[in-house]
Design a protein around this motif. Structure first.
Motif, PDB file in Angstrom:
ATOM      1  N   LYS A  71      -1.437  -9.137  -9.902  1.00  0.00           N
ATOM      2  CA  LYS A  71      -2.480  -8.278  -9.337  1.00  0.00           C
ATOM      3  C   LYS A  71      -3.279  -8.987  -8.252  1.00  0.00           C
ATOM      4  CE  LYS A  71      -3.405  -4.717 -10.451  1.00  0.00           C
ATOM      5  NZ  LYS A  71      -2.896  -3.420  -9.934  1.00  0.00           N
ATOM      6  N   TYR A  72      -3.664 -10.229  -8.526  1.00  0.00           N
ATOM      7  CA  TYR A  72      -4.480 -10.961  -7.560  1.00  0.00           C
ATOM      8  C   TYR A  72      -4.031 -12.407  -7.502  1.00  0.00           C
ATOM      9  CZ  TYR A  72      -8.465 -13.226  -5.303  1.00  0.00           C
ATOM     10  OH  TYR A  72      -9.254 -13.962  -4.464  1.00  0.00           O
ATOM     11  N   TYR A  81      -4.738  -8.814  -3.154  1.00  0.00           N
ATOM     12  CA  TYR A  81      -4.776  -7.937  -4.332  1.00  0.00           C
ATOM     13  C   TYR A  81      -3.755  -6.835  -4.164  1.00  0.00           C
ATOM     14  CZ  TYR A  81      -6.708  -5.335  -8.261  1.00  0.00           C
ATOM     15  OH  TYR A  81      -6.882  -4.708  -9.455  1.00  0.00           O
ATOM     16  N   TYR A 114      -2.489  -3.223  -5.506  1.00  0.00           N
ATOM     17  CA  TYR A 114      -2.944  -2.048  -6.246  1.00  0.00           C
ATOM     18  C   TYR A 114      -1.766  -1.328  -6.902  1.00  0.00           C
ATOM     19  CZ  TYR A 114      -7.338  -2.797  -3.783  1.00  0.00           C
ATOM     20  OH  TYR A 114      -8.497  -3.357  -3.309  1.00  0.00           O
ATOM     21  N   ASN A 115      -2.080  -0.471  -7.873  1.00  0.00           N
ATOM     22  CA  ASN A 115      -1.028   0.232  -8.609  1.00  0.00           C
ATOM     23  C   ASN A 115      -0.234   1.199  -7.741  1.00  0.00           C
ATOM     24  OD1 ASN A 115      -1.800  -1.073 -10.952  1.00  0.00           O
ATOM     25  ND2 ASN A 115      -3.184   0.552 -11.604  1.00  0.00           N
ATOM     26  N   ASN A 116      -0.861   1.712  -6.668  1.00  0.00           N
ATOM     27  CA  ASN A 116      -0.199   2.720  -5.821  1.00  0.00           C
ATOM     28  C   ASN A 116       0.543   2.088  -4.639  1.00  0.00           C
ATOM     29  OD1 ASN A 116      -2.329   1.850  -4.296  1.00  0.00           O
ATOM     30  ND2 ASN A 116      -3.272   3.856  -4.023  1.00  0.00           N
ATOM     31  N   TYR A 174      -4.295  -5.377  -0.313  1.00  0.00           N
ATOM     32  CA  TYR A 174      -5.389  -5.923   0.483  1.00  0.00           C
ATOM     33  C   TYR A 174      -5.224  -7.432   0.575  1.00  0.00           C
ATOM     34  CZ  TYR A 174      -9.979  -7.644   1.872  1.00  0.00           C
ATOM     35  OH  TYR A 174     -11.008  -8.305   2.515  1.00  0.00           O
ATOM     36  N   ARG A 199     -14.239  -6.626  -1.789  1.00  0.00           N
ATOM     37  CA  ARG A 199     -13.692  -6.919  -0.472  1.00  0.00           C
ATOM     38  C   ARG A 199     -14.864  -7.012   0.501  1.00  0.00           C
ATOM     39  NH1 ARG A 199      -9.858  -1.760  -0.438  1.00  0.00           N
ATOM     40  NH2 ARG A 199     -11.580  -1.105  -1.757  1.00  0.00           N
ATOM     41  N   TYR A 207      -2.380   0.626   3.288  1.00  0.00           N
ATOM     42  CA  TYR A 207      -2.558   1.780   2.414  1.00  0.00           C
ATOM     43  C   TYR A 207      -1.210   2.374   1.992  1.00  0.00           C
ATOM     44  CZ  TYR A 207      -7.438   1.643   3.909  1.00  0.00           C
ATOM     45  OH  TYR A 207      -8.727   1.246   4.168  1.00  0.00           O
ATOM     46  N   GLU A 208      -1.260   3.148   0.917  1.00  0.00           N
ATOM     47  CA  GLU A 208      -0.058   3.822   0.428  1.00  0.00           C
ATOM     48  C   GLU A 208       0.505   4.768   1.485  1.00  0.00           C
ATOM     49  OE1 GLU A 208       1.338   6.362  -3.544  1.00  0.00           O
ATOM     50  OE2 GLU A 208      -0.772   6.284  -2.946  1.00  0.00           O
ATOM     51  N   ASP A 253     -16.314  -3.467  -0.512  1.00  0.00           N
ATOM     52  CA  ASP A 253     -15.119  -2.622  -0.670  1.00  0.00           C
ATOM     53  C   ASP A 253     -15.021  -1.482   0.347  1.00  0.00           C
ATOM     54  OD1 ASP A 253     -14.070  -4.074  -2.829  1.00  0.00           O
ATOM     55  OD2 ASP A 253     -15.312  -2.981  -4.249  1.00  0.00           O
TER      56      ASP A 253
END
Length: 251
Positions: A90-91, A106, A108-110, A114, A123, A131-132, A144
């Protein structure tokens, strides 16, 4: 009640056992009362140095540097995926006092990612976000959110370069409409273009250009008209973001 006197020998033995029970230096795996396990270095009964922590309840793992019982320095945090029972990173980056702090990546799940600076788990500073949607933002962050100078390149070819405030376009910026071959330059407020100029830019290469070219503005003093309108919006923006001087027009 009788008084029991202990001998010097027994007191010395008790002190020796107490010293030996203190965790200091490299140790094999130590289990906590709730089942968490730690393998690594200690100092004064606290995790200190390099080590690996496994949380029993979540299955998460931290591997890296510690200071006085908390992740501090460089380390990697991974979580257990319940469906596959596999670990997913994850990180990976810098920590301070148990929080993401410094430079790190980091995931992300999607599938968004970052990479950049962090401050106390947020952040903050310079960073790049994938981005996704396949849009990419590169620039400044605060807690963030996009905040400061930055550029976003959209998957459809559009891009914006300029100032941001609390995650939205706020201040002076340029937006390029790749499908029409047009460029807007001016003031933005809460993500909406408010005052500026729109001109043809790469119109011949655009897939769906407008039928007619944008006509030339015929004003005695176009810059004066723009300046008066811009100053009014900039005053609103500066009152909304008083601590961010990059949102104001450059002198």
């Amino acid at each position: 009640m009788p008084y029991l006197q202990t001998s010097k020998k027994s007191r010395a033995l008790s002190t020796l056992l107490d010293i030996k029970s203190q965790k200091c230096g490299l140790r094999h795996t130590i289990f906590s009362v709730i089942g968490n396990e730690y393998t690594g270095e200690w100092q004064d009964n606290k995790k200190h140095g390099k080590g690996t922590q496994v949380w029993k309840k979540s299955g998460a793992i931290y591997h890296g540097e510690w200071k006085f019982g908390k992740p501090d320095g460089y380390g990697t945090y991974s979580v257990l995926i319940p469906e596959t029972k596999e670990l997913a990173k994850k990180y990976c980056g810098e920590w301070k006092h148990g929080k993401k702090h410094g430079y790190g990546m980091y995931l992300y799940n999607n599938s968004a990612v970052y990479e950049g600076e962090w401050s106390e788990n947020h952040r903050s500073g310079w960073g790049r976000m994938y981005y996704e949607s396949r849009d990419i933002y590169e620039g400044e962050w605060m807690k963030d959110k996009n905040h400061g100078q930055g550029i976003i390149r959209c998957a459809n070819g559009n891009w914006y370069e300029g100032t941001w405030g609390e995650g939205k376009k706020n201040g002076i910026g340029k937006f390029y409409y790749s499908d029409k071959g047009q460029l807007y330059e001016g003031i933005w407020l809460d993500g909406v273009a408010k005052c500026g100029t729109l001109s043809d830019f790469g119109r011949n290469e655009a897939p769906t250009p407008s039928k007619c070219q944008i006509p030339q503005v015929r004003l005695v003093d176009m810059q004066l008209v723009l300046k008066e309108s811009e100053e009014a919006y900039l005053e609103t923006i500066n009152s909304k973001f008083p601590l961010h001087n990059t949102l104001t027009e450059n002198e």
